[in-house]
Structures are given as C-alpha cells and as structure tokens.
Design a protein around this motif. Structure first.
Motif, PDB file in Angstrom:
ATOM      1  N   THR A 107      -3.353   6.448  -2.577  1.00 43.84           N
ATOM      2  CA  THR A 107      -3.670   7.456  -1.565  1.00 43.84           C
ATOM      3  C   THR A 107      -2.705   8.631  -1.571  1.00 43.84           C
ATOM      4  O   THR A 107      -3.108   9.773  -1.370  1.00 43.84           O
ATOM      5  CB  THR A 107      -3.591   6.796  -0.166  1.00 43.84           C
ATOM      6  N   GLY A 108      -1.438   8.316  -1.701  1.00 40.09           N
ATOM      7  CA  GLY A 108      -0.450   9.391  -1.760  1.00 40.09           C
ATOM      8  C   GLY A 108       0.061   9.857  -0.411  1.00 40.09           C
ATOM      9  O   GLY A 108       0.555  10.975  -0.298  1.00 40.09           O
ATOM     10  N   SER A 109      -0.018   8.993   0.600  1.00 39.93           N
ATOM     11  CA  SER A 109       0.455   9.464   1.912  1.00 39.93           C
ATOM     12  C   SER A 109       1.968   9.682   1.899  1.00 39.93           C
ATOM     13  O   SER A 109       2.470  10.592   2.560  1.00 39.93           O
ATOM     14  CB  SER A 109       0.024   8.520   3.034  1.00 39.93           C
ATOM     15  N   ASN A 110       2.696   8.866   1.141  1.00 39.82           N
ATOM     16  CA  ASN A 110       4.142   9.130   1.002  1.00 39.82           C
ATOM     17  C   ASN A 110       4.381  10.411   0.215  1.00 39.82           C
ATOM     18  O   ASN A 110       5.266  11.197   0.557  1.00 39.82           O
ATOM     19  CB  ASN A 110       4.835   7.956   0.299  1.00 39.82           C
ATOM     20  N   ILE A 127       9.981   2.892  -3.889  1.00 37.06           N
ATOM     21  CA  ILE A 127       9.943   2.334  -2.529  1.00 37.06           C
ATOM     22  C   ILE A 127       9.083   1.085  -2.550  1.00 37.06           C
ATOM     23  O   ILE A 127       8.006   1.065  -3.153  1.00 37.06           O
ATOM     24  CB  ILE A 127       9.447   3.367  -1.491  1.00 37.06           C
ATOM     25  N   GLY A 133       4.266   4.254  -4.842  1.00 37.22           N
ATOM     26  CA  GLY A 133       3.030   3.486  -4.975  1.00 37.22           C
ATOM     27  C   GLY A 133       2.458   3.598  -6.379  1.00 37.22           C
ATOM     28  O   GLY A 133       1.252   3.785  -6.559  1.00 37.22           O
ATOM     29  N   GLU A 160       8.319   4.193   6.190  1.00 30.66           N
ATOM     30  CA  GLU A 160       8.397   4.929   4.915  1.00 30.66           C
ATOM     31  C   GLU A 160       8.418   6.436   5.167  1.00 30.66           C
ATOM     32  O   GLU A 160       9.248   7.156   4.604  1.00 30.66           O
ATOM     33  CB  GLU A 160       7.209   4.548   4.023  1.00 30.66           C
TER      34      GLU A 160
HETATM   35  C1  GRF Z   1       3.621   2.328  -0.039  1.00 25.65           C
HETATM   36  O1  GRF Z   1       3.446   1.389   0.972  1.00 25.65           O
HETATM   37  C2  GRF Z   1       4.792   1.973  -0.915  1.00 25.65           C
HETATM   38  O2  GRF Z   1       5.750   1.191  -0.286  1.00 25.65           O
HETATM   39  C3  GRF Z   1       4.178   1.180  -2.011  1.00 25.65           C
HETATM   40  O3  GRF Z   1       2.903   1.729  -2.214  1.00 25.65           O
HETATM   41  C4  GRF Z   1       2.450   2.333  -1.007  1.00 25.65           C
HETATM   42  C5  GRF Z   1       1.962   3.706  -1.338  1.00 25.65           C
HETATM   43  O4  GRF Z   1       1.234   4.236  -0.270  1.00 25.65           O
HETATM   44  N1  GRF Z   1       5.034   1.154  -3.169  1.00 25.65           N
HETATM   45  P1  GRF Z   1       0.756   5.746  -0.318  1.00 25.65           P
HETATM   46  O5  GRF Z   1      -0.105   5.920  -1.569  1.00 25.65           O
HETATM   47  O6  GRF Z   1       1.973   6.607  -0.349  1.00 25.65           O
HETATM   48  O7  GRF Z   1      -0.070   5.945   0.922  1.00 25.65           O
END
Ligand code: GRF
Length: 190
Positions: A11-14, A103, A83, A174
């Motif tokens: 998804t890339g929310s981080n 992470i 992720g 996060e």
């Molecule tokens: C996060 O929960 C991270 O800890 C893990 O993958 C997920 C990625 O989420 N390594 P997002 O794509 O950033 O929403």
C-alpha cells in the motif's frame, strides 16, 4: 542533499508519511521508489507525488548488480525498506552497509524471520498471549529481520485485539516514529 530510495511491495502508507516528512527539506529527499509489484498501491503514490519509480525485474534483482549500479549512478545514499517483501541480495546490502533500514511490525527478535509479515505477525503476537507489541526499526543485514536494532516503540495488546485492530495500533506507531527515526539516523543522532 541526501537522496533516499524507498523499496515497498504494498500500500505504501509508510512511504506516504516519509515523503510528507521530507517534503521541502533542503538536506534530504525521497528521490526514487522501487517495487517488485506492478499493482502495488505505492506506485500510485509515486505517480501522485511525481517521484520517479521503478518496477523491479526479478532476474536482474537476484542475478546481477543492476540495481546496485542504478542506485549508485543516481546518487542514492540511503535505502528504506517500507514493507518490501523480497530478500535483499548480499551485494546490495554490502553496497549500502549501515545505510539500509527496515521497519518490522513487532518487537524483534520475537516474531521475525522469513514468512513473518503483515497479518501473520499480528496473529502470532496474539497467539503468544504477549500483552504488548510494537515496532522495530533496524539496519539490514543478510539475515531476515536480524540487523542492529536502532529503535523500538511499544503498544499494549488487549484481550479484545484481533490482527486487524493490532495492525491499526502498529501503523499509528510506525507513522509517528519511522520518518523521524530515518532523519535522526541520517543525521547520525542515533
Ligand atoms: C508495515 O506495517 C511495515 O511494518 C511492514 O510492512 C507494512 C507496510 O505497510 N514491514 P504500508 O505499505 O507502509 O502501508
């Protein structure tokens, strides 16, 4: 200007939070996004943010130094795994020693290793009966989820939690910490 490349499979929310954090920063920027998954939401973010992106070719990734060269040619200094589900080849890890950060959505060294990602991690935490979980930000070495831990934050696991509700708490942690920890790491404050 320190250039960051983000590797992400989902998804890339981080990734979005990291881009937001560094927007307008004179010293650092997210310069490139790489994904193994052509359907990943993170590519939509790259397009919206007008950040160059690359869909990784499996053979080139695992059988050559193509991406190491590409990253060096583009003056990328830091790699952030947000992720990203493929194992990073040794040459790439060696080329970014101490400059590649991941992470993990649990408190390593527990609940890590091959196959431990996404909901599986949260299900394992709940199964274990642990009363707390959290996030781990660590440097990347050649063993899954194993490199030097640079930051952890914790949250309670309540008896009512399922993988979904725990995932929400973890994502909040996060978003709160990951961008800042990346910046502090780059500034050598950690
Ligand atoms: C996060 O929960 C991270 O800890 C893990 O993958 C997920 C990625 O989420 N390594 P997002 O794509 O950033 O929403």
């Amino acid at each position: 200007m320190r250039k960051i490349a983000i590797f992400a499979s989902g998804t890339g929310s981080n990734t979005q939070r990291i881009i937001d954090h560094f927007r307008g920063n004179k010293d650092a920027s997210v310069a490139l996004i790489l994904s193994n998954n052509p359907a990943a939401g993170v590519l939509g973010i790259a397009r919206k943010e007008e950040i160059p992106y690359i869909i990784i070719d499996r053979e080139k990734f695992f059988q050559s130094n193509y991406y190491l060269q590409l990253l060096k040619e583009n003056n990328i200094q830091w790699i952030v795994l947000a992720g990203f589900l493929w194992k990073i080849p040794t040459e790439l890890i060696d080329g970014f020693k101490g400059k590649m950060v991941n992470i993990h959505p649990a408190l390593l060294p527990k609940f890590g290793g091959k196959g431990m990602y996404g909901a599986k991690v949260h299900e394992a935490v709940i199964q274990s009966g642990d009363r707390e979980s959290g996030i781990t930000i660590h440097l990347v070495d050649e063993i899954y989820d194993h490199g030097k831990i640079i930051f952890q934050a914790r949250c309670p696991v309540s008896p009512e939690d399922d993988a979904n509700s725990l995932a929400k708490k973890i994502h909040e942690l996060e978003y709160q910490h990951f961008p800042k920890v990346i910046e502090e790491l780059m500034d050598s404050k950690i």
